[in-house]
Structures are given as C-alpha cells and as structure tokens.
Design a protein around this motif. Sequence first.
Motif, PDB file in Angstrom:
ATOM      1  N   ALA A   1       0.902  -1.100  -0.027  1.00 28.98           N
ATOM      2  CA  ALA A   1       0.074  -0.037  -0.016  1.00 28.98           C
ATOM      3  C   ALA A   1       0.865   1.169   0.003  1.00 28.98           C
ATOM      4  O   ALA A   1       1.894   1.330   0.833  1.00 28.98           O
ATOM      5  CB  ALA A   1      -1.048   0.013   1.298  1.00 28.98           C
ATOM      6  N   ALA A   2       0.713   2.211  -0.826  1.00 31.62           N
ATOM      7  CA  ALA A   2       1.393   3.527  -0.933  1.00 31.62           C
ATOM      8  C   ALA A   2       0.413   4.541  -0.715  1.00 31.62           C
ATOM      9  O   ALA A   2      -0.868   4.362  -1.499  1.00 31.62           O
ATOM     10  CB  ALA A   2       1.943   3.865  -2.072  1.00 31.62           C
ATOM     11  N   ARG A   3       0.475   5.519   0.226  1.00 33.44           N
ATOM     12  CA  ARG A   3      -0.527   6.556   0.574  1.00 33.44           C
ATOM     13  C   ARG A   3       0.347   7.653   0.635  1.00 33.44           C
ATOM     14  O   ARG A   3       1.393   7.951   1.272  1.00 33.44           O
ATOM     15  CB  ARG A   3      -1.144   6.295   2.173  1.00 33.44           C
ATOM     16  CG  ARG A   3      -2.152   7.367   2.286  1.00 33.44           C
ATOM     17  CD  ARG A   3      -2.808   6.979   3.566  1.00 33.44           C
ATOM     18  NE  ARG A   3      -3.529   8.046   4.081  1.00 33.44           N
ATOM     19  CZ  ARG A   3      -3.609   8.752   5.180  1.00 33.44           C
ATOM     20  NH1 ARG A   3      -2.379   8.324   6.116  1.00 33.44           N
ATOM     21  NH2 ARG A   3      -4.196   9.771   5.546  1.00 33.44           N
ATOM     22  N   ALA A   4      -0.272   9.027  -0.328  1.00 33.31           N
ATOM     23  CA  ALA A   4       0.262  10.168  -0.374  1.00 33.31           C
ATOM     24  C   ALA A   4      -0.764  11.076   0.586  1.00 33.31           C
ATOM     25  O   ALA A   4      -1.763  10.897  -0.012  1.00 33.31           O
ATOM     26  CB  ALA A   4       0.664  10.533  -1.419  1.00 33.31           C
ATOM     27  N   TYR A   5      -0.242  12.018   1.245  1.00 32.85           N
ATOM     28  CA  TYR A   5      -1.036  13.003   2.074  1.00 32.85           C
ATOM     29  C   TYR A   5      -0.467  14.036   2.628  1.00 32.85           C
ATOM     30  O   TYR A   5       0.809  14.320   2.661  1.00 32.85           O
ATOM     31  CB  TYR A   5      -1.879  12.146   3.110  1.00 32.85           C
ATOM     32  CG  TYR A   5      -0.938  11.612   4.319  1.00 32.85           C
ATOM     33  CD1 TYR A   5      -0.631  12.265   5.428  1.00 32.85           C
ATOM     34  CD2 TYR A   5      -0.611  10.286   4.102  1.00 32.85           C
ATOM     35  CE1 TYR A   5       0.076  11.795   6.353  1.00 32.85           C
ATOM     36  CE2 TYR A   5       0.348   9.641   4.941  1.00 32.85           C
ATOM     37  CZ  TYR A   5       0.587  10.619   6.070  1.00 32.85           C
ATOM     38  OH  TYR A   5       1.386   9.727   7.081  1.00 32.85           O
TER      39      TYR A   5
END
Length: 121
Positions: A39-43
Amino acid sequence: MTVVADGPPLKAGVAPALLERIVSPILTNACRYARSHIAARAYRAPDGVRIDVIDDGPGVPPPFAGQLFEPGRRADPGDGHGGAGLGLPLARRLARSAGGEVTYDPGQAPGSRFAVSLPAG
C-alpha cells in the motif's frame, strides 16, 4: 498494490525526477519482499507532503534496524533477493538534501512501513 492519495492534488517541493529517485528504492524493496500486498499512501502533513509505503513481507529484523540506512548493508545478503544495500541510503540522502527525510517504522507488524517526508511545493 493499493495506491491512495487523500484530498486535493499534492505537490512535493522537489523535481519529479528527484521524487522518483527517492520513492523508487522504497517501492522496489516493497515489491521485492511483500508476500501479497503493498500500500502506498500520499497525504498532506503539517510540514509538507508524506508518502507511506507499507508491505506485508517479513519486515526488518530488529537487530538490523539501526543499520538499515548504512550504504552496502543488507539484513540477509543470502535471502535470494538482489540488491547491493544502496537504495535506502540513497533515498534518505536525497530526501535530506531536499529538506525531507526517509524513516522506517519499527512498530509496523507484519511487514514494513517506510515514510518519505518532503516539503510541500
């Protein structure tokens, strides 16, 4: 692989090519060691942009965690996976040169979590 970008479009304060050079080794390692999921999450973060990469692989052996970002070091050179132990140290060095950081979360289990923090653009 699951990729999530929360909220409005994000812009890191680094050139796209540099962003790729920072994130690529982390994603490559996740692909190399994950059992079945990445999982890759950008925020947005208070100090800029953050990208988390999480995998469900074996994780980093606790005795090795302190050496993780040392060039040429690998937790298990005989594990059957390629690599020279240069990707994570390079990613961290490049992130720091841009005013950011690359960190490892030793509390992630199972697997690994790496975080890239960069200034906003």
